[in-house]
Design a protein around this motif. Sequence first.
Motif, short mmCIF file in Angstrom:
data_model
loop_
_atom_site.label_atom_id
_atom_site.label_comp_id
_atom_site.label_asym_id
_atom_site.label_seq_id
_atom_site.Cartn_x
_atom_site.Cartn_y
_atom_site.Cartn_z
N LEU A 1 76.78 2.79 -43.88
CA LEU A 1 75.38 2.47 -43.65
C LEU A 1 74.74 3.38 -42.61
O LEU A 1 73.59 3.81 -42.77
CB LEU A 1 75.24 1.00 -43.22
N ALA A 2 75.49 3.70 -41.56
CA ALA A 2 74.96 4.60 -40.52
C ALA A 2 74.69 5.98 -41.10
O ALA A 2 73.69 6.62 -40.75
CB ALA A 2 75.94 4.68 -39.36
N THR B 1 77.56 8.84 -34.43
CA THR B 1 77.00 7.61 -34.99
C THR B 1 76.76 6.56 -33.94
O THR B 1 75.99 5.64 -34.17
CB THR B 1 77.91 7.04 -36.10
N TYR C 1 80.21 0.02 -41.76
CA TYR C 1 79.24 0.44 -40.75
C TYR C 1 78.96 1.94 -40.88
O TYR C 1 77.80 2.36 -40.89
CB TYR C 1 79.75 0.12 -39.34
N VAL D 1 69.99 0.73 -33.55
CA VAL D 1 69.91 -0.42 -34.45
C VAL D 1 69.27 -1.57 -33.70
O VAL D 1 69.24 -1.59 -32.48
CB VAL D 1 71.31 -0.86 -34.95
N ALA E 1 71.50 5.81 -43.00
CA ALA E 1 70.35 5.76 -42.08
C ALA E 1 70.08 7.13 -41.49
O ALA E 1 68.93 7.53 -41.35
CB ALA E 1 70.61 4.74 -40.97
N GLN F 1 70.83 -4.41 -43.27
CA GLN F 1 72.24 -4.25 -43.60
C GLN F 1 73.01 -3.62 -42.44
O GLN F 1 74.12 -4.03 -42.12
CB GLN F 1 72.40 -3.41 -44.86
N LEU F 2 72.40 -2.62 -41.81
CA LEU F 2 73.02 -1.97 -40.67
C LEU F 2 73.13 -2.94 -39.50
O LEU F 2 74.16 -3.01 -38.83
CB LEU F 2 72.23 -0.72 -40.27
#
Length: 94
Positions: free
Chosen positions: A19-20, A76, A16, A81, A23, A35-36
């Motif tokens: 990916l965060a 984060t 996570y 999302v 992003a 994906q997130l």
Amino acid sequence: MLQPHPATVRAAVDHYYQLASQAAGQDTSAALPRQLQDAVYTLCVLTGTRDIASALAASRRFCGGGGESEASVARTDRISVLPPSPAGDRAGRG
């Protein structure tokens, strides 16, 4: 109540955060939002929660509080999302 193995939770949290971070870094990959979203969904399922802030808090309890600093978590947690898709949408995925 069943509890996930701490190593499984740590791996999901690490994924996570990776990916965060992408992003937040303005990664333009078309697949990144999905994906997130999938990473958030996985963390919520593992921890029995319904949002990422609760999932991250629960993951700290499962893993004994180690890992990311509170400042990093707070930063984060604000990343927006999409909500998880209905279960029917996931059935056809490999």
